[in-house]
Design a protein around this motif. Structure first.
Motif, PDB file in Angstrom:
ATOM      1  N   GLN A  23      -7.348   1.418   0.170  1.00 48.21           N
ATOM      2  CA  GLN A  23      -6.571   1.828   1.347  1.00 48.21           C
ATOM      3  C   GLN A  23      -5.075   1.711   1.081  1.00 48.21           C
ATOM      4  N   VAL A  24      -4.661   0.692   0.344  1.00 46.75           N
ATOM      5  CA  VAL A  24      -3.246   0.579  -0.026  1.00 46.75           C
ATOM      6  C   VAL A  24      -2.873   1.730  -0.950  1.00 46.75           C
ATOM      7  N   GLU A  25      -3.726   2.023  -1.932  1.00 46.45           N
ATOM      8  CA  GLU A  25      -3.441   3.129  -2.848  1.00 46.45           C
ATOM      9  C   GLU A  25      -3.329   4.457  -2.088  1.00 46.45           C
ATOM     10  N   GLN A  26      -4.226   4.674  -1.133  1.00 48.36           N
ATOM     11  CA  GLN A  26      -4.170   5.909  -0.343  1.00 48.36           C
ATOM     12  C   GLN A  26      -2.885   5.960   0.483  1.00 48.36           C
ATOM     13  N   ALA A  27      -2.511   4.843   1.083  1.00 48.89           N
ATOM     14  CA  ALA A  27      -1.263   4.803   1.859  1.00 48.89           C
ATOM     15  C   ALA A  27      -0.060   5.084   0.955  1.00 48.89           C
ATOM     16  N   LEU A  28      -0.131   4.631  -0.284  1.00 48.06           N
ATOM     17  CA  LEU A  28       0.946   4.897  -1.241  1.00 48.06           C
ATOM     18  C   LEU A  28       0.984   6.376  -1.624  1.00 48.06           C
ATOM     19  N   ARG A  29      -0.185   6.972  -1.823  1.00 47.62           N
ATOM     20  CA  ARG A  29      -0.235   8.403  -2.167  1.00 47.62           C
ATOM     21  C   ARG A  29       0.282   9.261  -1.016  1.00 47.62           C
ATOM     22  N   MET A  30      -0.012   8.856   0.204  1.00 48.86           N
ATOM     23  CA  MET A  30       0.386   9.639   1.376  1.00 48.86           C
ATOM     24  C   MET A  30       1.832   9.359   1.797  1.00 48.86           C
ATOM     25  N   GLY A  31       2.437   8.364   1.204  1.00 48.77           N
ATOM     26  CA  GLY A  31       3.809   8.040   1.557  1.00 48.77           C
ATOM     27  C   GLY A  31       3.930   7.136   2.779  1.00 48.77           C
ATOM     28  N   GLU A  62      -5.108  -7.838  -7.360  1.00 47.82           N
ATOM     29  CA  GLU A  62      -5.508  -6.625  -8.067  1.00 47.82           C
ATOM     30  C   GLU A  62      -4.394  -5.576  -8.001  1.00 47.82           C
ATOM     31  N   LEU A  63      -3.760  -5.436  -6.845  1.00 53.06           N
ATOM     32  CA  LEU A  63      -2.630  -4.514  -6.702  1.00 53.06           C
ATOM     33  C   LEU A  63      -1.467  -4.950  -7.589  1.00 53.06           C
ATOM     34  N   GLU A  64      -1.277  -6.263  -7.700  1.00 49.18           N
ATOM     35  CA  GLU A  64      -0.210  -6.780  -8.552  1.00 49.18           C
ATOM     36  C   GLU A  64      -0.511  -6.471 -10.018  1.00 49.18           C
ATOM     37  N   ARG A  65      -1.773  -6.668 -10.431  1.00 46.90           N
ATOM     38  CA  ARG A  65      -2.171  -6.350 -11.815  1.00 46.90           C
ATOM     39  C   ARG A  65      -1.958  -4.866 -12.120  1.00 46.90           C
ATOM     40  N   ALA A  66      -2.158  -4.013 -11.107  1.00 44.20           N
ATOM     41  CA  ALA A  66      -1.988  -2.569 -11.287  1.00 44.20           C
ATOM     42  C   ALA A  66      -0.518  -2.152 -11.247  1.00 44.20           C
ATOM     43  N   GLY A  67       0.377  -3.115 -10.973  1.00 40.64           N
ATOM     44  CA  GLY A  67       1.803  -2.812 -10.931  1.00 40.64           C
ATOM     45  C   GLY A  67       2.255  -2.151  -9.649  1.00 40.64           C
ATOM     46  N   LEU A  68       1.441  -2.254  -8.598  1.00 40.84           N
ATOM     47  CA  LEU A  68       1.772  -1.609  -7.329  1.00 40.84           C
ATOM     48  C   LEU A  68       2.389  -2.565  -6.315  1.00 40.84           C
ATOM     49  N   ALA A  69       2.190  -3.855  -6.518  1.00 39.34           N
ATOM     50  CA  ALA A  69       2.691  -4.841  -5.558  1.00 39.34           C
ATOM     51  C   ALA A  69       3.164  -6.076  -6.303  1.00 39.34           C
ATOM     52  N   GLU A  70       3.963  -6.857  -5.602  1.00 37.01           N
ATOM     53  CA  GLU A  70       4.479  -8.105  -6.160  1.00 37.01           C
ATOM     54  C   GLU A  70       4.320  -9.187  -5.104  1.00 37.01           C
ATOM     55  N   VAL A  71       3.679 -10.277  -5.503  1.00 36.74           N
ATOM     56  CA  VAL A  71       3.537 -11.427  -4.616  1.00 36.74           C
ATOM     57  C   VAL A  71       4.753 -12.310  -4.821  1.00 36.74           C
ATOM     58  N   ILE A  79       5.384  -3.951  -1.857  1.00 37.69           N
ATOM     59  CA  ILE A  79       5.101  -2.778  -2.676  1.00 37.69           C
ATOM     60  C   ILE A  79       6.216  -2.627  -3.707  1.00 37.69           C
ATOM     61  N   THR A  80       5.825  -2.379  -4.967  1.00 37.57           N
ATOM     62  CA  THR A  80       6.825  -2.257  -6.029  1.00 37.57           C
ATOM     63  C   THR A  80       7.014  -0.822  -6.513  1.00 37.57           C
ATOM     64  N   ARG A  81       6.063   0.054  -6.215  1.00 33.38           N
ATOM     65  CA  ARG A  81       6.254   1.460  -6.582  1.00 33.38           C
ATOM     66  C   ARG A  81       5.355   2.338  -5.724  1.00 33.38           C
ATOM     67  N   SER A  82       5.724   3.595  -5.648  1.00 33.51           N
ATOM     68  CA  SER A  82       5.002   4.557  -4.829  1.00 33.51           C
ATOM     69  C   SER A  82       4.036   5.358  -5.686  1.00 33.51           C
ATOM     70  N   LEU A  83       3.010   5.903  -5.071  1.00 33.13           N
ATOM     71  CA  LEU A  83       2.113   6.849  -5.719  1.00 33.13           C
ATOM     72  C   LEU A  83       2.273   8.238  -5.118  1.00 33.13           C
ATOM     73  N   ALA A  84       3.207   8.348  -4.166  1.00 35.43           N
ATOM     74  CA  ALA A  84       3.437   9.640  -3.520  1.00 35.43           C
ATOM     75  C   ALA A  84       3.990  10.623  -4.532  1.00 35.43           C
ATOM     76  N   GLN A  85       3.531  11.843  -4.441  1.00 38.21           N
ATOM     77  CA  GLN A  85       4.041  12.867  -5.334  1.00 38.21           C
ATOM     78  C   GLN A  85       5.432  13.259  -4.877  1.00 38.21           C
ATOM     79  N   SER A  86       6.222  13.672  -5.845  1.00 40.01           N
ATOM     80  CA  SER A  86       7.582  14.080  -5.514  1.00 40.01           C
ATOM     81  C   SER A  86       7.538  15.297  -4.602  1.00 40.01           C
ATOM     82  N   GLY A  87       8.671  15.664  -4.071  1.00 37.88           N
ATOM     83  CA  GLY A  87       8.772  16.754  -3.106  1.00 37.88           C
ATOM     84  C   GLY A  87       8.341  18.088  -3.661  1.00 37.88           C
ATOM     85  N   SER A  88       7.065  18.222  -3.922  1.00 39.24           N
ATOM     86  CA  SER A  88       6.553  19.485  -4.423  1.00 39.24           C
ATOM     87  C   SER A  88       5.164  19.709  -3.860  1.00 39.24           C
TER      88      SER A  88
END
Length: 132
Positions: A23-31, A62-71, A79-88
């Protein structure tokens, strides 16, 4: 105020911590979540989902291991990075408008359940039974 509200399906056969991760990954993909956003605390997740706080902490690790979050000790999980696609892509203008609306709803003080209900009722008004 949490940016994401977790929905746990206990009959899905998917481990609870993985449901949170996905669900966090999906929220990141959706922005809906962006770099710098704070995730709800394990206690907040436990209060809204009845999930053991340790399960949420496992998902956050697990999110931290994936480089998506920082505790950050004593401060929370961010959240440390987004999975949202750039403006395209063909859906980018709609995605951008929806993200803007979500941020405005949050700024107006609406919580996750209120936003979900607004979205659900608007979706049903536009699509009827949801069949498209």
């Amino acid at each position: 105020m949490p940016v994401v509200v977790f929905r746990i399906d206990r009959r899905s056969g998917v481990a609870t911590y993985l449901q949170i991760v996905r669900q966090v990954e999906q929220a990141l993909r959706m922005g809906a979540l962006e770099e710098g956003d704070q995730l709800p605390t394990a206690a907040q997740v436990a209060a809204t989902t009845k999930v053991n706080p340790n399960t949420t902490l496992k998902a956050y690790r697990e999110l931290e291991r994936a480089g998506l979050a920082e505790v950050r000790q004593g401060a929370g999980t961010f959240i440390t990075r987004s999975l949202a696609q750039s403006g395209s892509g063909p859906d980018w203008p709609l995605r951008s408008a929806l993200n803007e609306w979500m941020h405005q709803a949050r700024a107006e003080g609406l919580g996750g359940p209120e936003v979900q209900e607004l979205f659900r009722s608007s979706f049903e008004a536009a699509y009827g039974d949801g069949a498209g």
